[in-house]
Design an enzyme around this catalytic site. Structure first.
Site, short mmCIF file in Angstrom:
data_model
loop_
_atom_site.label_atom_id
_atom_site.label_comp_id
_atom_site.label_asym_id
_atom_site.label_seq_id
_atom_site.Cartn_x
_atom_site.Cartn_y
_atom_site.Cartn_z
N ASN A 141 0.74 -1.25 0.28
CA ASN A 141 -0.09 0.31 0.28
C ASN A 141 0.75 1.49 -0.48
O ASN A 141 0.58 2.25 -0.18
CB ASN A 141 -0.76 0.49 1.02
N ASP A 158 10.99 -6.72 -1.21
CA ASP A 158 10.95 -6.78 -0.48
C ASP A 158 12.78 -6.44 -0.44
O ASP A 158 13.32 -6.30 -1.34
CB ASP A 158 11.67 -8.03 0.32
N TYR A 208 15.52 5.45 2.85
CA TYR A 208 16.24 6.09 3.42
C TYR A 208 16.96 7.39 2.52
O TYR A 208 18.19 7.24 2.34
CB TYR A 208 17.78 4.90 3.41
N ARG A 239 14.20 -0.72 -7.07
CA ARG A 239 13.41 -2.06 -7.20
C ARG A 239 12.85 -1.22 -8.16
O ARG A 239 12.85 -2.30 -9.66
CB ARG A 239 12.88 -0.31 -6.09
#
Ligand code: IMP
Length: 198
Positions: A13, A73, A155, A182
């Site tokens: 989310n 993750d 971060y 990512r």
């Protein structure tokens, strides 16, 4: 083989991640968030690897809601801290800590430390056709001595990718996506779907 992957759930989310994923998937996938499928639960992340946690989240959605799903993750591995915070990056400063708490703690642990090398790693788990797939992405860089920039999350104010020399938080979302952990994992995932499924 043609499989309908036009709608897929991203087990998150986090609005920043959804925005990043939708920009990268542009026109190729209809990405739904957990909220959009009515999943309100806090999915437990109990594994001690990025792969394990990504698979837990993707399986949770597939088993309970029936959708094809992908989950990510991410960990920040700091060389002089033996790879910490790693898989525990979200809870580095404690169970209910804020991103700012994590940033403060990391800067504190690195006070006076010369070796500030770090890397972000992302694992994406995809569940489709009853099969599980993993995709990875990484970006190398270093931890700044103080926060800079207004963008991004987590971060980003203190992670300086080696390729640009400025913190993620001071880069545009497009520039960050182009080199981020990512972004790279997402492109591997999207290339896979595009090349093998459609
Ligand atoms: P998650 O696995 O995506 O929830 O991320 C684990 C931890 O890493 C959280 O503290 C996030 O804020 C942080 N994190 C994940 N991706 C990024 C990023 O792109 N920039 C900065 N921090 C991130």
């Amino acid at each position: 083989m043609k499989t309908d992957l036009s709608t897929i759930v991203f087990a998150t989310n986090n609005p920043h991640k959804l925005e990043e994923a939708r920009a990268l998937a542009a026109g190729r996938l209809n990405i739904l968030s957990l909220a959009e499928i009515g999943c309100q639960e806090d999915i437990p992340e109990t594994a001690d690897t990025l792969e394990g946690n990504a698979l837990i989240k993707a399986r949770w959605v597939k088993e309970r809601y029936g959708y094809d799903c992908f989950a990510d993750d991410t960990g920040l591995m700091v060389e002089s801290l033996d790879g910490a915070p790693g898989v525990y990056s979200a809870r580095f400063a404690g169970d209910h800590c804020s991103p700012a708490d994590n940033v403060r703690l990391l800067l504190h642990k690195l006070e006076g430390v010369e070796n500030r090398k770090a890397k972000f790693q992302t694992v994406i788990a995809l569940l489709t056709d009853g099969k599980e797939y993993l995709f990875r992405g990484q970006v190398e860089g270093s931890i700044a001595t103080e926060p800079h920039g207004e963008g991004g999350f987590g971060y980003d104010p203190i992670f300086v990718p080696a390729e640009t020399g400025i913190p993620f938080a001071a880069m545009s979302p497009e520039d960050k996506n182009a080199i981020s952990h990512r972004g790279r994992a997402m492109r591997n995932f999207i290339n896979f779907i595009s090349n093998t499924k459609h």
